[in-house]
Design a protein around this motif. Structure first.
Motif, PDB file in Angstrom:
ATOM      1  N   ASP A   1      30.592 -64.635 -23.371  1.00 27.30           N
ATOM      2  CA  ASP A   1      31.108 -65.091 -22.084  1.00 27.30           C
ATOM      3  C   ASP A   1      32.077 -66.253 -22.265  1.00 27.30           C
ATOM      4  N   ALA A   2      31.697 -67.208 -23.135  1.00 28.86           N
ATOM      5  CA  ALA A   2      32.562 -68.361 -23.368  1.00 28.86           C
ATOM      6  C   ALA A   2      33.880 -67.938 -24.005  1.00 28.86           C
ATOM      7  N   SER A   3      33.823 -66.972 -24.943  1.00 24.40           N
ATOM      8  CA  SER A   3      35.045 -66.490 -25.598  1.00 24.40           C
ATOM      9  C   SER A   3      35.982 -65.829 -24.603  1.00 24.40           C
ATOM     10  N   VAL A   4      35.400 -65.087 -23.652  1.00 26.11           N
ATOM     11  CA  VAL A   4      36.219 -64.464 -22.606  1.00 26.11           C
ATOM     12  C   VAL A   4      36.773 -65.534 -21.665  1.00 26.11           C
ATOM     13  N   GLY A   5      35.886 -66.435 -21.222  1.00 24.68           N
ATOM     14  CA  GLY A   5      36.297 -67.457 -20.271  1.00 24.68           C
ATOM     15  C   GLY A   5      37.366 -68.384 -20.813  1.00 24.68           C
ATOM     16  N   LEU A   6      37.323 -68.662 -22.111  1.00 21.91           N
ATOM     17  CA  LEU A   6      38.307 -69.552 -22.727  1.00 21.91           C
ATOM     18  C   LEU A   6      39.520 -68.805 -23.267  1.00 21.91           C
ATOM     19  N   GLY A   7      39.560 -67.484 -23.060  1.00 26.27           N
ATOM     20  CA  GLY A   7      40.746 -66.714 -23.415  1.00 26.27           C
ATOM     21  C   GLY A   7      40.845 -66.280 -24.859  1.00 26.27           C
ATOM     22  N   PHE A   8      39.726 -66.374 -25.624  1.00 27.83           N
ATOM     23  CA  PHE A   8      39.786 -65.974 -27.029  1.00 27.83           C
ATOM     24  C   PHE A   8      39.716 -64.462 -27.205  1.00 27.83           C
ATOM     25  N   ILE A   9      38.999 -63.769 -26.315  1.00 25.90           N
ATOM     26  CA  ILE A   9      39.002 -62.312 -26.350  1.00 25.90           C
ATOM     27  C   ILE A   9      39.271 -61.795 -24.944  1.00 25.90           C
ATOM     28  N   GLU A  10      39.824 -60.590 -24.858  1.00 24.87           N
ATOM     29  CA  GLU A  10      40.235 -60.023 -23.576  1.00 24.87           C
ATOM     30  C   GLU A  10      39.025 -59.515 -22.800  1.00 24.87           C
ATOM     31  N   GLU A  11      38.962 -59.881 -21.533  1.00 25.68           N
ATOM     32  CA  GLU A  11      37.876 -59.408 -20.670  1.00 25.68           C
ATOM     33  C   GLU A  11      37.956 -57.893 -20.512  1.00 25.68           C
ATOM     34  N   GLY A  12      36.847 -57.212 -20.812  1.00 25.90           N
ATOM     35  CA  GLY A  12      36.804 -55.766 -20.709  1.00 25.90           C
ATOM     36  C   GLY A  12      37.451 -55.037 -21.869  1.00 25.90           C
ATOM     37  N   GLY A  13      37.985 -55.779 -22.828  1.00 27.07           N
ATOM     38  CA  GLY A  13      38.655 -55.172 -23.969  1.00 27.07           C
ATOM     39  C   GLY A  13      37.670 -54.637 -24.999  1.00 27.07           C
ATOM     40  N   LEU A  14      38.209 -54.020 -26.031  1.00 22.19           N
ATOM     41  CA  LEU A  14      37.383 -53.397 -27.058  1.00 22.19           C
ATOM     42  C   LEU A  14      36.474 -54.416 -27.742  1.00 22.19           C
ATOM     43  N   ALA A  15      37.012 -55.613 -28.047  1.00 20.26           N
ATOM     44  CA  ALA A  15      36.219 -56.631 -28.747  1.00 20.26           C
ATOM     45  C   ALA A  15      35.021 -57.048 -27.910  1.00 20.26           C
ATOM     46  N   GLU A  16      35.230 -57.208 -26.608  1.00 15.91           N
ATOM     47  CA  GLU A  16      34.102 -57.598 -25.759  1.00 15.91           C
ATOM     48  C   GLU A  16      33.068 -56.478 -25.668  1.00 15.91           C
ATOM     49  N   ARG A  17      33.510 -55.247 -25.505  1.00 22.38           N
ATOM     50  CA  ARG A  17      32.572 -54.132 -25.357  1.00 22.38           C
ATOM     51  C   ARG A  17      31.716 -53.956 -26.605  1.00 22.38           C
ATOM     52  N   ILE A  18      32.346 -54.035 -27.777  1.00 19.88           N
ATOM     53  CA  ILE A  18      31.604 -53.892 -29.035  1.00 19.88           C
ATOM     54  C   ILE A  18      30.626 -55.050 -29.202  1.00 19.88           C
ATOM     55  N   SER A  19      31.088 -56.261 -28.882  1.00 21.64           N
ATOM     56  CA  SER A  19      30.238 -57.444 -29.044  1.00 21.64           C
ATOM     57  C   SER A  19      29.006 -57.359 -28.148  1.00 21.64           C
ATOM     58  N   ARG A  20      29.195 -56.894 -26.928  1.00 23.71           N
ATOM     59  CA  ARG A  20      28.060 -56.820 -26.002  1.00 23.71           C
ATOM     60  C   ARG A  20      27.057 -55.748 -26.432  1.00 23.71           C
ATOM     61  N   ARG A  21      27.537 -54.625 -26.918  1.00 24.95           N
ATOM     62  CA  ARG A  21      26.613 -53.589 -27.397  1.00 24.95           C
ATOM     63  C   ARG A  21      25.815 -54.097 -28.589  1.00 24.95           C
ATOM     64  N   TYR A  22      26.479 -54.780 -29.477  1.00 26.02           N
ATOM     65  CA  TYR A  22      25.790 -55.345 -30.643  1.00 26.02           C
ATOM     66  C   TYR A  22      24.750 -56.376 -30.201  1.00 26.02           C
ATOM     67  N   GLU A  23      25.135 -57.301 -29.306  1.00 22.24           N
ATOM     68  CA  GLU A  23      24.204 -58.341 -28.873  1.00 22.24           C
ATOM     69  C   GLU A  23      23.013 -57.732 -28.145  1.00 22.24           C
ATOM     70  N   SER A  24      23.255 -56.703 -27.327  1.00 20.62           N
ATOM     71  CA  SER A  24      22.161 -56.024 -26.637  1.00 20.62           C
ATOM     72  C   SER A  24      21.179 -55.425 -27.639  1.00 20.62           C
ATOM     73  N   TRP A  25      21.692 -54.848 -28.692  1.00 19.18           N
ATOM     74  CA  TRP A  25      20.855 -54.246 -29.740  1.00 19.18           C
ATOM     75  C   TRP A  25      19.997 -55.314 -30.408  1.00 19.18           C
ATOM     76  N   VAL A  26      20.621 -56.434 -30.760  1.00 21.65           N
ATOM     77  CA  VAL A  26      19.895 -57.522 -31.414  1.00 21.65           C
ATOM     78  C   VAL A  26      18.780 -58.054 -30.511  1.00 21.65           C
ATOM     79  N   LEU A  27      19.113 -58.365 -29.269  1.00 22.96           N
ATOM     80  CA  LEU A  27      18.144 -58.989 -28.377  1.00 22.96           C
ATOM     81  C   LEU A  27      16.996 -58.051 -28.019  1.00 22.96           C
TER      82      LEU A  27
END
Length: 406
Positions: free
Chosen positions: A150-176
């Motif tokens: 969320d912070a990376s998106v909010g601060l403009g480091f990765i694109e909201e809804g982009g491939l990097a965010e989607r992959i990151s969220r799937r990975y984090e969901s798996w871990v948690l």
């Protein structure tokens, strides 16, 4: 290989550990030290010191081992950025190579390990624990301090809804969803994770950052009219507004001391030059961790200025706890948990992210000795009762025991 002893063994995997100079480096150190006191055999895996970036010489040793306060520390080789503001490739190499090396170490040395704690962010430390969460009886706790995506998106480091965010969220969901327990530093953070990833709230445990109240204890010495900031000089902090506030206060002897380093320090130094505030704002750069208490002892106000961004509403910087333990009245900005801390403790002012509002809080505190003393007393008592790191470590130890028994 770790030998099983009468005590149980826990391995903590953290991207930062002293001599890294970050809030989480000190937090992990204190946590490990207190777990030893609670009877645990503690090993920490961390990369060679490299944060803040550009402040350490690069190491090529595969592994460096040392004993620290009863804790065995293995610094495992990983890429170490040497630029003050590293590029994307250098950052990713730093974030990815360390957990991969830590995973290899654990696969070779897992016998006798009763529990693993992976500290996030960065989220990639979860790579180390995943195989054990999926295929082993070893307990795995994911320690989450930050909504990094969320912070990376909010601060403009990765694109909201982009491939990097989607992959990151799937990975984090798996871990948690794989971990046995998830520890969070604030209640808002736990609520957000549960809602975002559909997690069972029973596995989420609130363990605040906290502070070592014995180490951060005021001496009662007479202090100069110094307003202090300690920590990472990064994108999430609204230090620009604090600097601009210094040109709006009518107190010629007051000084804002910024202690630390980070990605935007150069930009802030330029701002000080442009505003003609060289006499009012001081950058000390990095200091040794043991020097921080003395710096706080010589100040009369502490600032924890977060940007007003929804992606940061869960955050309470470690520095806020340290100021309050030192009986410093605090001035904070941002939204969410940081405001709640100030309200519940009665330890300072929470104001808007506006130089005029910040300047008004500075003026009031600089002029009112009794108000500063009142806020300071409230702050320290609140820290002792709720946020002392020894108290927090006891709760973590109990959580590890509970998971192991289950």
């Amino acid at each position: 290989m770790i030998d099983r002893k009468d005590s149980q063994s826990v391995v903590i995997v953290s991207q930062h550990y002293p001599p890294d100079k970050s809030g989480n480096a000190s937090r992990i150190h204190d946590t490990a030290k207190h777990l030893v006191t609670e009877g645990w055999d503690v090993t920490v895996l961390a990369p060679p010191p490299a944060f803040p970036h550009g402040q350490f010489d690069r190491s090529w040793s595969r592994k460096m081992t040392r004993e620290n306060d009863g804790v065995t520390v293995h610094n495992l080789w990983a890429w170490q950025p040497t630029e003050e503001d590293p590029g994307f490739v250098s950052r990713m190499a730093y974030y990815l190579l360390f957990p991969l090396h830590a995973l290899i170490w654990l696969l070779l040395n897992h016998r006798g390990v009763d529990a693993i704690i992976t500290s996030s962010p960065p989220i990639f430390t979860g790579i180390t624990g995943l195989p054990f969460g999926l295929f082993s009886s070893t307990s795995w706790l994911v320690d989450v301090r930050d909504l990094w995506i969320d912070a990376s998106v909010g601060l403009g480091f990765i694109e909201e809804g982009g491939l990097a965010e989607r992959i990151s969220r799937r990975y984090e969901s798996w871990v948690l969803s794989t971990a046995d327990r998830i520890t969070v530093t604030t209640s808002v953070l736990g609520d957000k994770l549960a809602e975002q990833y559909g997690l069972d709230r029973d596995i989420i445990v609130h363990l605040p950052n906290g502070v070592d109240t014995d180490e951060f204890e005021p001496t009662g010495s007479v202090s100069e009219p110094t307003i202090v900031y300690t920590g990472n000089v990064g994108h999430a902090q609204d230090l620009e507004s604090c600097i601009r506030a210094m040109s709006r206060i009518d107190h010629p002897d007051a000084k804002l001391k910024i202690v630390g380093d980070g990605d935007i320090k150069g930009d802030l130094e330029k701002l000080v030059q442009e505003e003609g505030l060289n006499e009012s704002v001081e950058f000390t750069g990095l200091v040794e961790r043991q020097e921080v208490p003395k710096i706080l002892d010589e100040a009369i106000i502490g600032i924890a200025p977060l940007k007003s961004d929804e992606s940061l509403e869960y955050a309470v910087p470690t520095k806020a706890y340290e100021y309050m333990s030192y009986e410093l009245p605090v001035v904070t900005t941002g939204i969410g948990e940081i405001e709640t801390l100030v309200e519940q403790s009665g330890g300072g002012y929470h104001v808007a992210n506006d130089p005029d509002a910040i300047a008004s809080a500075f003026e009031t505190l600089l002029a009112d000795d009794e108000k500063r003393a009142e806020f300071g007393t409230n702050s320290r008592q609140h820290m002792i009762e709720r946020y002392d790191r020894g108290v927090v470590a006891k709760k973590l130890s109990a959580t590890l025991q509970e998971v192991g028994a289950a």
